[in-house]
Design an enzyme around this catalytic site. Structure first.
Site, PDB file in Angstrom:
ATOM      1  N   ASN A  43      41.130  38.998  58.933  1.00 48.97           N
ATOM      2  CA  ASN A  43      40.903  39.646  57.562  1.00 48.97           C
ATOM      3  C   ASN A  43      41.596  40.148  57.633  1.00 48.97           C
ATOM      4  OD1 ASN A  43      41.117  41.045  60.487  1.00 48.97           O
ATOM      5  ND2 ASN A  43      38.734  42.776  60.083  1.00 48.97           N
ATOM      6  N   ASN A  46      42.312  46.220  52.810  1.00 45.54           N
ATOM      7  CA  ASN A  46      42.825  46.636  51.664  1.00 45.54           C
ATOM      8  C   ASN A  46      42.247  48.405  51.612  1.00 45.54           C
ATOM      9  OD1 ASN A  46      43.138  47.237  48.090  1.00 45.54           O
ATOM     10  ND2 ASN A  46      44.354  46.021  49.105  1.00 45.54           N
ATOM     11  N   GLU A  56      36.775  35.070  58.523  1.00 47.04           N
ATOM     12  CA  GLU A  56      36.214  33.644  57.555  1.00 47.04           C
ATOM     13  C   GLU A  56      36.795  33.532  56.326  1.00 47.04           C
ATOM     14  OE1 GLU A  56      35.331  36.410  59.015  1.00 47.04           O
ATOM     15  OE2 GLU A  56      33.030  35.851  60.045  1.00 47.04           O
ATOM     16  N   CYS A  88      29.505  37.983  58.894  1.00 49.49           N
ATOM     17  CA  CYS A  88      28.831  39.440  58.075  1.00 49.49           C
ATOM     18  C   CYS A  88      27.593  38.033  57.260  1.00 49.49           C
ATOM     19  CB  CYS A  88      30.259  40.401  57.114  1.00 49.49           C
ATOM     20  SG  CYS A  88      30.224  39.475  55.937  1.00 49.49           S
ATOM     21  N   CYS A  91      29.696  36.130  54.513  1.00 47.63           N
ATOM     22  CA  CYS A  91      30.698  35.469  55.137  1.00 47.63           C
ATOM     23  C   CYS A  91      28.984  34.478  55.028  1.00 47.63           C
ATOM     24  CB  CYS A  91      31.609  35.431  56.493  1.00 47.63           C
ATOM     25  SG  CYS A  91      32.992  36.296  56.041  1.00 47.63           S
TER      26      CYS A  91
HETATM   27  N1  THU Z   1      35.216  40.861  59.333  1.00 45.39           N
HETATM   28  C1  THU Z   1      35.727  39.983  59.199  1.00 45.39           C
HETATM   29  O1  THU Z   1      36.795  39.490  59.422  1.00 45.39           O
HETATM   30  N2  THU Z   1      34.455  38.412  59.506  1.00 45.39           N
HETATM   31  C2  THU Z   1      33.061  39.100  60.239  1.00 45.39           C
HETATM   32  O2  THU Z   1      32.281  38.275  59.401  1.00 45.39           O
HETATM   33  C3  THU Z   1      32.876  40.423  60.203  1.00 45.39           C
HETATM   34  C4  THU Z   1      33.647  41.473  59.422  1.00 45.39           C
HETATM   35  C5  THU Z   1      36.124  42.233  59.412  1.00 45.39           C
HETATM   36  C6  THU Z   1      35.994  43.249  57.571  1.00 45.39           C
HETATM   37  C7  THU Z   1      37.092  44.415  58.168  1.00 45.39           C
HETATM   38  O3  THU Z   1      38.493  43.622  58.041  1.00 45.39           O
HETATM   39  C8  THU Z   1      36.185  43.882  59.519  1.00 45.39           C
HETATM   40  O4  THU Z   1      36.031  43.609  59.976  1.00 45.39           O
HETATM   41  C9  THU Z   1      35.362  45.463  60.141  1.00 45.39           C
HETATM   42  O5  THU Z   1      34.477  45.104  59.383  1.00 45.39           O
END
Ligand code: THU
Length: 136
Positions: A43, A46, A56, A88, A91
């Site tokens: 992830n 920003n 993902e 999420c 994604c």
């Molecule tokens: N996040 C992901 O990278 N993938 C997911 O499917 C769930 C959430 C990240 C987004 C954000 O940077 C952090 O987790 C908290 O939500």
């Protein structure tokens, strides 16, 4: 070809690259393709929070932009928590565009993981097919 364990470990190694100064919730991902290539992601947050990108989708964009969009084999997703790091909704939707039945390895911080498929997490998805049905 990587084993499931190796793919999860690769996704886990991506936690080191996560840029998550706001959520403090690092996530790593690794997408295996049929030719054995792997597209990893983390992830990338920003200061304008809504512009943040999930691990993902980072992996997805890397794969698609390198010509890999129809040969996905499986995706590993890893967080640091005690629970599996479920993808999420955004994604799920974006992954579904290219492989609605994509096998998933959804891992906990200790590296243990649950096997599932994308269609189990996103049944009856809105897809390219939905658009063409609209026109019929
Ligand atoms: N996040 C992901 O990278 N993938 C997911 O499917 C769930 C959430 C990240 C987004 C954000 O940077 C952090 O987790 C908290 O939500």
């Amino acid at each position: 070809m990587l084993t499931d364990r190796q793919l999860v470990d690769l996704a886990r190694s991506m936690l080191d690259y996560a840029y998550a100064p706001y959520s403090h919730f690092p996530v790593g991902a690794a997408l295996l393709c049929a030719d054995g290539s792997v597209y990893t992601g983390c992830n990338v947050e920003n200061a304008a929070y809504g512009s943040s990108l999930c691990a993902e989708r980072t992996a997805l964009v890397k794969a698609v932009s390198e010509g890999h969009r129809e040969d996905w084999v499986k995706l590993a997703i890893v967080g640091q928590g005690n629970a599996p790091c479920w993808p999420c909704g955004a994604c799920r939707q974006m992954l579904s565009e290219f492989h609605p039945q994509l096998p998933l390895l959804v891992a906990r911080g200790d590296g243990s993981y649950v096997r599932t498929t994308l269609d189990q997490l996103l049944p009856h998805s809105f897809s390219p097919h939905s658009l063409s049905l609209e026109k019929e």
